[in-house]
Design an enzyme around this catalytic site. Sequence first.
Site, PDB file in Angstrom:
ATOM      1  N   HIS B  82       0.830  -1.215   0.000  1.00 56.88           N
ATOM      2  CA  HIS B  82       0.000   0.000   0.000  1.00 56.88           C
ATOM      3  C   HIS B  82       0.865   1.266   0.000  1.00 56.88           C
ATOM      4  CE1 HIS B  82      -3.163   2.791   1.137  1.00 56.88           C
ATOM      5  NE2 HIS B  82      -4.049   1.833   0.963  1.00 56.88           N
ATOM      6  N   GLY B 163       5.254  21.526  10.930  1.00 54.28           N
ATOM      7  CA  GLY B 163       6.437  20.742  11.264  1.00 54.28           C
ATOM      8  C   GLY B 163       7.632  21.078  10.395  1.00 54.28           C
ATOM      9  N   HIS B 168      10.940  12.986   9.297  1.00 48.82           N
ATOM     10  CA  HIS B 168      11.338  12.406  10.585  1.00 48.82           C
ATOM     11  C   HIS B 168      12.157  11.149  10.266  1.00 48.82           C
ATOM     12  CE1 HIS B 168      10.942  10.112  14.320  1.00 48.82           C
ATOM     13  NE2 HIS B 168      10.592  11.233  14.926  1.00 48.82           N
ATOM     14  N   PRO B 169      13.310  10.951  10.929  1.00 49.48           N
ATOM     15  CA  PRO B 169      14.222   9.859  10.538  1.00 49.48           C
ATOM     16  C   PRO B 169      13.586   8.470  10.574  1.00 49.48           C
ATOM     17  CG  PRO B 169      14.862  10.852  12.645  1.00 49.48           C
ATOM     18  CD  PRO B 169      13.850  11.747  12.023  1.00 49.48           C
ATOM     19  N   ALA B 171       9.805   8.061  11.412  1.00 46.80           N
ATOM     20  CA  ALA B 171       8.353   8.108  11.218  1.00 46.80           C
ATOM     21  C   ALA B 171       7.925   8.749   9.904  1.00 46.80           C
ATOM     22  CB  ALA B 171       7.706   8.852  12.385  1.00 46.80           C
ATOM     23  N   GLY B 172       8.888   9.335   9.142  1.00 47.95           N
ATOM     24  CA  GLY B 172       8.535   9.926   7.854  1.00 47.95           C
ATOM     25  C   GLY B 172       7.651  11.154   7.992  1.00 47.95           C
TER      26      GLY B 172
END
Lengths: 297, 297
Positions: B82, B163, B168-169, B171-172
Amino acid sequence: MGKLVECVPNFSEGRRPEVIAAIVNEVKKVQGVTLLNVNSDASHNRTVVTFVGDPQAAKLAAFTACAKAAELIDMEQHQGAHPRVGATDVIPFIPVSDISMEECVQLANELGQEIGEKLNIPVYLYEAAAKTPARVKLPDVRKGEYEGLKTAITTPERQPDYGPAHMHPAAGATVVGARQFLIAYNINLSTSDVEIAKKIAASIREAKGGYKYCRAMGVMIEERNMAQVTINMVDYTGTPLHRVFETVKSEAARYGVNIIGSEIVGMVPLQALIDTADFYLRLEGFERKQVLEENLG
Amino acid sequence: MGKLVECVPNFSEGRRPEVIAAIVNEVKKVQGVTLLNVNSDASHNRTVVTFVGDPQAAKLAAFTACAKAAELIDMEQHQGAHPRVGATDVIPFIPVSDISMEECVQLANELGQEIGEKLNIPVYLYEAAAKTPARVKLPDVRKGEYEGLKTAITTPERQPDYGPAHMHPAAGATVVGARQFLIAYNINLSTSDVEIAKKIAASIREAKGGYKYCRAMGVMIEERNMAQVTINMVDYTGTPLHRVFETVKSEAARYGVNIIGSEIVGMVPLQALIDTADFYLRLEGFERKQVLEENLG
């Protein structure tokens, strides 16, 4: 959502606000019960209290309110236009959701026994809870009213279903039972000829060969110069809204008249609206728990 | 009943039960929120969580679940069929009752800001909450997926709404938004000719000149040897159920075909059923609070 029952006790006090407040407060105090309405009428000298709740909570609220009424109302002093036999005159239970009529009859029996034994008030069961056909209709049970029942209660045919075979000295007697939810429903016609509304009303009401759970009259709404069929749906599970609507539509067409709208007066159980959508959308296998809001809490 | 919002966050984990349980537990812990469904798919490596609650409670549950996902999911290790851009991939808010779409957009903005500032995860707003037309559709926002967005995020046109302007390294990125409730609705036809279902589907779907909020296809239901129009109603307040039903009935009659039934698959908001009853009974002045169950505490 869980089992939900409605209870609509009628008390023989419509004039003294402090007495009414004290009785209503007994209902409010019970957890699991929501008070929906309080309607007092001074000329009837009567108050109708409407609340809903889970069955046991509703039974408790009905009992404590009945006990309070027995404490504060003296039927020897009571006068009013409305027929009555006791301080708490009548207590019907009405199934709302996830509960059968049989369970409401059971609830009426439990409450009747408790009122009879703990409060020493004679109790008659009526409507779906009636134990004989002669006690189904409220007017039959209330025959002679408080004053007449004082002596009649000693005869075999008027012996109460629970409690002592004599009237409570202040609170009289109480009628407890179970019945379906009543939906007040009006259908407005594109005519100012009230005779057409009367003919249509005759075609749908039980008394004239119409639907079993349908009481109907034709009336004139002067403000709108419009004839209306005004209906009491006394059991929407037996005679549903859509069937009455469609029959009125068909009968009206006979006179070249259309339905211009309909009105639900006051409350309606969710199930009656689900049943309507189910019919018109021809739903297959629809379950009430598919309604998002039914899954809360 | 009070304000009620639905929230359906999608997480990029569909294989490790302990991770899924930890995320779901964050939702369960929040008071005022009811968990309705958890659906994990191993091949998609993705879990869809459905819950409802009052707006502030729903926002809190979405935030804490998103924080937990950022802690337990490493997008560098994630593989699945997905499309996705982050550990918490997408969080839509859906109005259910007594709440407007504008309030849900506001809620999406508040949550987006909180995720951006407190979790240091870039957030994109989509659907009704989108700040530019290019970000309305989820596939447009997710273009390039996690891997591609790592570099694309530095370009002006892919700058996040809240943001940091970098991934995020672990969590993307996360997509947050507001949309209408989707009703999955099928209409069954008295024919085994799927071409008729396809023609009817074409007549009602937006893409072919039909209803704006209607996605539809004609399919064959082999077990019943029956053609079906299968529909996604993406905004029942704009295109109501009854209108689609009546149009399908009319178009089917063109082929000598009838509707034999319809199905609501999964959940439906109460309002969609009230709207259906309102239409067919031609109700005048009906208010939702007349539904008895709406008055419960």
